[in-house]
Design an enzyme around this catalytic site. Sequence first.
Site, PDB file in Angstrom:
ATOM      1  N   HIS A   1      35.571  75.279  16.065  1.00 15.06           N
ATOM      2  CA  HIS A   1      36.926  74.885  15.660  1.00 15.06           C
ATOM      3  C   HIS A   1      37.551  75.852  14.658  1.00 15.06           C
ATOM      4  CE1 HIS A   1      36.645  71.216  17.898  1.00 15.06           C
ATOM      5  NE2 HIS A   1      35.635  70.753  17.192  1.00 15.06           N
TER       6      HIS A   1
ATOM      7  N   ASP B   1      30.847  72.003  24.310  1.00 13.71           N
ATOM      8  CA  ASP B   1      30.963  70.910  23.331  1.00 13.71           C
ATOM      9  C   ASP B   1      31.973  69.882  23.864  1.00 13.71           C
ATOM     10  OD1 ASP B   1      30.446  70.447  20.085  1.00 13.71           O
ATOM     11  OD2 ASP B   1      32.416  69.705  20.730  1.00 13.71           O
TER      12      ASP B   1
ATOM     13  N   HIS C   1      34.362  68.564  22.316  1.00 15.53           N
ATOM     14  CA  HIS C   1      35.701  68.857  21.804  1.00 15.53           C
ATOM     15  C   HIS C   1      36.149  70.256  22.219  1.00 15.53           C
ATOM     16  CE1 HIS C   1      33.785  66.032  18.855  1.00 15.53           C
ATOM     17  NE2 HIS C   1      34.957  65.425  18.953  1.00 15.53           N
TER      18      HIS C   1
ATOM     19  N   ASP D   1      27.426  66.592  21.975  1.00 16.57           N
ATOM     20  CA  ASP D   1      28.236  65.389  21.743  1.00 16.57           C
ATOM     21  C   ASP D   1      28.870  64.888  23.036  1.00 16.57           C
ATOM     22  OD1 ASP D   1      29.798  67.694  21.615  1.00 16.57           O
ATOM     23  OD2 ASP D   1      30.728  67.207  19.682  1.00 16.57           O
TER      24      ASP D   1
HETATM   25  C1  SP5 Z   1      31.819  70.666  16.054  1.00 15.23           C
HETATM   26  C2  SP5 Z   1      32.414  69.327  16.372  1.00 15.23           C
HETATM   27  O1  SP5 Z   1      31.920  68.633  17.253  1.00 15.23           O
HETATM   28  N1  SP5 Z   1      33.428  68.898  15.599  1.00 15.23           N
HETATM   29  C3  SP5 Z   1      34.066  67.663  15.834  1.00 15.23           C
HETATM   30  C4  SP5 Z   1      34.989  67.316  14.743  1.00 15.23           C
HETATM   31  C5  SP5 Z   1      35.653  65.980  14.971  1.00 15.23           C
HETATM   32  N2  SP5 Z   1      36.270  65.506  13.787  1.00 15.23           N
HETATM   33  C6  SP5 Z   1      37.172  64.407  13.960  1.00 15.23           C
HETATM   34  C7  SP5 Z   1      36.412  63.158  14.200  1.00 15.23           C
HETATM   35  C8  SP5 Z   1      37.307  61.998  14.511  1.00 15.23           C
HETATM   36  C9  SP5 Z   1      36.455  60.771  14.659  1.00 15.23           C
HETATM   37  N3  SP5 Z   1      37.191  59.718  15.281  1.00 15.23           N
HETATM   38  C10 SP5 Z   1      36.558  58.440  15.387  1.00 15.23           C
HETATM   39  C11 SP5 Z   1      35.217  58.437  16.082  1.00 15.23           C
HETATM   40  C12 SP5 Z   1      35.107  57.303  17.068  1.00 15.23           C
HETATM   41  N4  SP5 Z   1      33.832  56.624  17.014  1.00 15.23           N
HETATM   42 ZN    ZN Z   2      32.239  68.491  19.239  1.00 17.00          ZN
END
Ligand code: SP5
Ligand code: ZN
Length: 342
Positions: free
Chosen positions: A161, A197, A199, A286
């Site tokens: 990211h 990943d 995301h 993830d």
């Molecule tokens: C490296 C990586 O996987 N980074 C991911 C960052 C995500 N950060 C935002 C997380 C938002 C969580 N939202 C609620 C979770 C639902 N259980």
């Molecule tokens: Zn991720």
Amino acid sequence: MHMIPVVASDVHKAHHSIEFSRGTLGPSQEDPRRADIIATALRMAGHALREPEDLDLDLLARVHTPEYVEFLSTAWALWEERFGADVPAMGFTWPGRGSDVSRPDDLVGRLGYHSFAADCSIGPATWHAACEAAAIAQTAADLVNGGERAAFGLCRPPGHHATTDQFGGYCYLNNAAVAAQRLLDHGAARVSVLDVDYHHGNGTQAIFDDRRDVLTVSIHADPTVEFPWFSGYAHERGVGDGDGANVNLPLPLGSGIGDYRSALDTALDLIGSAGCEAIVVALGVDTFVDDPLGAFTLGSDDYTEIASRISTLDLPTAIVQEGGYAVEAIGDNVATFLAPFS
Ligand code: SP5
Ligand code: ZN
């Protein structure tokens, strides 16, 4: 059997950031235990673990701006001097759309300027840990440059990211971009970063957006309903010289191996026909069914199939750790992913 080499370090342990989530500021899901659990599983599977070489700051400077490197390396000391050591430093105000953004001189302004999300913070150990993770990625790429068919960098904090000049998404320095640049610097004319990943790898896309020498491909959750929200759409194809050298393959929440396999085959066809001489895999687990952040439904065995398909590209492969938060499963899932490269 030749188990692929693993680069890892204990330096990460002192970095544990805080995260603003659902109205509460608390310990990040990106927990130090993650890397320890993966290291233990890889040792159990028979991998040899080695420490990284020192980070090459010229390499880092080909991926991040000098202003950002200077900011990250000094932010904690400046914060501590002003506000004390009790709470970590976070961004709080971000530039509005369309505004003519100049870089503030003030640390608090700079924290907003150099970040894009409130899900991670800078503490006393963050800069050192981020540099060590980048060094791990660099060393994994060097092992591949030295003739290994594949190598794994157990990077923590993750990196995909992080943009040229912004942290966010638990990421500070873009480890996958560092590895890709290292493969290019060793002589590869073109490399691909394949990001698996959950995301979107917005930082890697942004770093290489206007370049043809790195084909960035990301398979991830639909950003209309998932972090990082503002990128990861299929219409983002790269800009200028990089037009066509970025590919986003968003999938709906709930996707399992069927949907995933189709996207992966598309990705592998593109990478295979693009003349890439090496590949970086940005590995997030993830995508696992039990992941607390993810909403895909991959099972452990699916990582065997995904990795086997990637290995059929038959390219020198540097694999770097990104996300994965189902701590009881991430060790086995990463070990399962690496096995087909052995
Ligand atoms: C490296 C990586 O996987 N980074 C991911 C960052 C995500 N950060 C935002 C997380 C938002 C969580 N939202 C609620 C979770 C639902 N259980
Ligand atoms: Zn991720």
